[in-house]
Design a protein around this motif. Structure first.
Motif, PDB file in Angstrom:
ATOM      1  N   THR A   1      46.181 -25.640  14.095  1.00  0.00           N
ATOM      2  CA  THR A   1      46.504 -24.705  13.028  1.00  0.00           C
ATOM      3  C   THR A   1      45.403 -23.660  12.914  1.00  0.00           C
ATOM      4  O   THR A   1      44.229 -23.972  12.978  1.00  0.00           O
ATOM      5  CB  THR A   1      46.638 -25.473  11.701  1.00  0.00           C
ATOM      6  OG1 THR A   1      47.623 -26.496  11.855  1.00  0.00           O
ATOM      7  CG2 THR A   1      47.032 -24.554  10.569  1.00  0.00           C
TER       8      THR A   1
ATOM      9  N   ASN B   1      59.073 -20.015  18.668  1.00  0.00           N
ATOM     10  CA  ASN B   1      57.945 -20.903  18.970  1.00  0.00           C
ATOM     11  C   ASN B   1      56.742 -20.718  18.054  1.00  0.00           C
ATOM     12  O   ASN B   1      55.594 -20.849  18.476  1.00  0.00           O
ATOM     13  CB  ASN B   1      57.516 -20.749  20.438  1.00  0.00           C
ATOM     14  CG  ASN B   1      58.636 -21.115  21.381  1.00  0.00           C
ATOM     15  OD1 ASN B   1      59.351 -22.082  21.155  1.00  0.00           O
ATOM     16  ND2 ASN B   1      58.816 -20.323  22.415  1.00  0.00           N
ATOM     17  N   GLN B   2      56.999 -20.403  16.787  1.00  0.00           N
ATOM     18  CA  GLN B   2      55.908 -20.287  15.832  1.00  0.00           C
ATOM     19  C   GLN B   2      56.416 -20.706  14.457  1.00  0.00           C
ATOM     20  O   GLN B   2      57.551 -20.440  14.101  1.00  0.00           O
ATOM     21  CB  GLN B   2      55.404 -18.840  15.771  1.00  0.00           C
ATOM     22  CG  GLN B   2      54.125 -18.693  14.964  1.00  0.00           C
ATOM     23  CD  GLN B   2      53.627 -17.263  14.998  1.00  0.00           C
ATOM     24  OE1 GLN B   2      54.163 -16.415  14.288  1.00  0.00           O
ATOM     25  NE2 GLN B   2      52.612 -17.007  15.812  1.00  0.00           N
ATOM     26  N   ARG B   3      55.546 -21.381  13.724  1.00  0.00           N
ATOM     27  CA  ARG B   3      55.885 -21.743  12.354  1.00  0.00           C
ATOM     28  C   ARG B   3      54.691 -21.461  11.470  1.00  0.00           C
ATOM     29  O   ARG B   3      53.554 -21.375  11.927  1.00  0.00           O
ATOM     30  CB  ARG B   3      56.321 -23.206  12.258  1.00  0.00           C
ATOM     31  CG  ARG B   3      55.240 -24.223  12.551  1.00  0.00           C
ATOM     32  CD  ARG B   3      55.784 -25.618  12.461  1.00  0.00           C
ATOM     33  NE  ARG B   3      54.745 -26.619  12.690  1.00  0.00           N
ATOM     34  CZ  ARG B   3      54.938 -27.911  12.593  1.00  0.00           C
ATOM     35  NH1 ARG B   3      56.135 -28.387  12.280  1.00  0.00           N
ATOM     36  NH2 ARG B   3      53.955 -28.755  12.802  1.00  0.00           N
ATOM     37  N   LEU B   4      54.974 -21.307  10.174  1.00  0.00           N
ATOM     38  CA  LEU B   4      53.886 -21.036   9.243  1.00  0.00           C
ATOM     39  C   LEU B   4      54.064 -21.814   7.956  1.00  0.00           C
ATOM     40  O   LEU B   4      55.158 -22.241   7.608  1.00  0.00           O
ATOM     41  CB  LEU B   4      53.749 -19.541   8.974  1.00  0.00           C
ATOM     42  CG  LEU B   4      54.937 -18.767   8.421  1.00  0.00           C
ATOM     43  CD1 LEU B   4      54.943 -18.758   6.907  1.00  0.00           C
ATOM     44  CD2 LEU B   4      54.855 -17.342   8.933  1.00  0.00           C
TER      45      LEU B   4
ATOM     46  N   ASN C   1      45.971 -16.692   9.265  1.00  0.00           N
ATOM     47  CA  ASN C   1      46.248 -15.289   9.534  1.00  0.00           C
ATOM     48  C   ASN C   1      45.963 -14.500   8.257  1.00  0.00           C
ATOM     49  O   ASN C   1      46.782 -14.449   7.351  1.00  0.00           O
ATOM     50  CB  ASN C   1      47.694 -15.123   9.977  1.00  0.00           C
ATOM     51  CG  ASN C   1      48.034 -13.707  10.377  1.00  0.00           C
ATOM     52  OD1 ASN C   1      47.547 -12.739   9.800  1.00  0.00           O
ATOM     53  ND2 ASN C   1      48.912 -13.580  11.366  1.00  0.00           N
TER      54      ASN C   1
ATOM     55  N   TRP D   1      53.126 -28.813  18.790  1.00  0.00           N
ATOM     56  CA  TRP D   1      52.600 -27.749  17.936  1.00  0.00           C
ATOM     57  C   TRP D   1      51.091 -27.662  18.130  1.00  0.00           C
ATOM     58  O   TRP D   1      50.409 -28.670  18.176  1.00  0.00           O
ATOM     59  CB  TRP D   1      52.931 -28.003  16.460  1.00  0.00           C
ATOM     60  CG  TRP D   1      54.384 -27.825  16.171  1.00  0.00           C
ATOM     61  CD1 TRP D   1      55.290 -28.815  15.971  1.00  0.00           C
ATOM     62  CD2 TRP D   1      55.092 -26.598  16.082  1.00  0.00           C
ATOM     63  NE1 TRP D   1      56.533 -28.272  15.754  1.00  0.00           N
ATOM     64  CE2 TRP D   1      56.439 -26.902  15.816  1.00  0.00           C
ATOM     65  CE3 TRP D   1      54.735 -25.252  16.203  1.00  0.00           C
ATOM     66  CZ2 TRP D   1      57.419 -25.932  15.665  1.00  0.00           C
ATOM     67  CZ3 TRP D   1      55.710 -24.283  16.044  1.00  0.00           C
ATOM     68  CH2 TRP D   1      57.034 -24.620  15.788  1.00  0.00           C
ATOM     69  N   SER D   2      50.589 -26.445  18.229  1.00  0.00           N
ATOM     70  CA  SER D   2      49.172 -26.196  18.498  1.00  0.00           C
ATOM     71  C   SER D   2      48.303 -26.498  17.284  1.00  0.00           C
ATOM     72  O   SER D   2      48.804 -26.801  16.198  1.00  0.00           O
ATOM     73  CB  SER D   2      48.981 -24.726  18.884  1.00  0.00           C
ATOM     74  OG  SER D   2      49.207 -23.896  17.746  1.00  0.00           O
TER      75      SER D   2
ATOM     76  N   ILE E   1      49.248 -21.029  10.606  1.00  0.00           N
ATOM     77  CA  ILE E   1      50.205 -20.802  11.692  1.00  0.00           C
ATOM     78  C   ILE E   1      49.966 -21.809  12.809  1.00  0.00           C
ATOM     79  O   ILE E   1      48.831 -22.159  13.109  1.00  0.00           O
ATOM     80  CB  ILE E   1      50.081 -19.366  12.237  1.00  0.00           C
ATOM     81  CG1 ILE E   1      50.453 -18.368  11.139  1.00  0.00           C
ATOM     82  CG2 ILE E   1      50.951 -19.165  13.478  1.00  0.00           C
ATOM     83  CD1 ILE E   1      50.360 -16.928  11.534  1.00  0.00           C
ATOM     84  N   GLN E   2      51.075 -22.250  13.402  1.00  0.00           N
ATOM     85  CA  GLN E   2      51.039 -23.083  14.603  1.00  0.00           C
ATOM     86  C   GLN E   2      52.014 -22.505  15.625  1.00  0.00           C
ATOM     87  O   GLN E   2      53.068 -21.988  15.251  1.00  0.00           O
ATOM     88  CB  GLN E   2      51.445 -24.524  14.299  1.00  0.00           C
ATOM     89  CG  GLN E   2      50.449 -25.299  13.495  1.00  0.00           C
ATOM     90  CD  GLN E   2      50.902 -26.730  13.269  1.00  0.00           C
ATOM     91  OE1 GLN E   2      52.094 -27.033  13.252  1.00  0.00           O
ATOM     92  NE2 GLN E   2      49.945 -27.624  13.095  1.00  0.00           N
ATOM     93  N   ASN E   3      51.654 -22.587  16.885  1.00  0.00           N
ATOM     94  CA  ASN E   3      52.520 -22.168  17.982  1.00  0.00           C
ATOM     95  C   ASN E   3      53.040 -23.398  18.710  1.00  0.00           C
ATOM     96  O   ASN E   3      52.339 -24.399  18.810  1.00  0.00           O
ATOM     97  CB  ASN E   3      51.753 -21.263  18.955  1.00  0.00           C
ATOM     98  CG  ASN E   3      51.378 -19.952  18.315  1.00  0.00           C
ATOM     99  OD1 ASN E   3      52.195 -19.286  17.698  1.00  0.00           O
ATOM    100  ND2 ASN E   3      50.116 -19.585  18.438  1.00  0.00           N
TER     101      ASN E   3
END
Length: 142
Positions: free
Chosen positions: A115, A79-82, A118, A112-113, A104-106
């Motif tokens: 952005t 459940n996370q992408r970058l 990090n 998707w949340s 990053i998005q969750n």
């Protein structure tokens, strides 16, 4: 600018490179055949491509020193992408010659949340790129 804004403006730069006839040899030597300088360190460029090859690349600008990956999902992190952008800022192999940003998005509730960035992960990637660039330089002198 966001990665999407950068991606749209780089298309013209990539066409510009092709139209001017710049080659990989020009980038690696630091000088073009017409005598003008290339502002991107070849070792940093190759190291960045090597390290960022874990994700699909959506834009590369060898003359401007910009690499943008597409969104990447690590199979070990649910459940996370970058998305990663790398900016090579110098023609010399220096520790401040590379800047990486990690977006990053969750994934929650089937969407998707917002952005966020990090910095800690970006610093780790910068160190990996610098180490790879040093290895490439050392191996080329042997």
């Amino acid at each position: 600018k966001t990665a999407y804004e950068l991606a749209s403006c780089l298309v013209g730069s990539e066409m510009c490179i092709r139209d001017r006839g710049i080659s990989l040899t020009d980038i690696l030597s630091g000088e073009r055949s017409d005598g003008t300088n290339v502002n991107v360190n070849g070792y940093l460029w190759r190291a960045s491509l090597n390290i960022l090859s874990i994700a699909p690349l959506i834009s590369t600008d060898a003359l401007g020193g910009t690499i943008i990956t597409d969104w990447y999902v690590n199979k070990n992190i649910q459940n996370q992408r970058l998305k990663i952008t790398a900016f090579i800022k110098t023609s010399e192999l220096r520790s401040d010659g590379i800047e990486v940003k990690v977006y990053i998005q969750n994934f929650k509730n089937n969407t998707w949340s917002e952005t966020y960035t990090n910095k800690k992960l970006a610093n780790k990637i910068e160190e990996s790129i610098l180490n790879e660039a040093r290895n490439l330089r050392n191996n080329s002198s042997n």
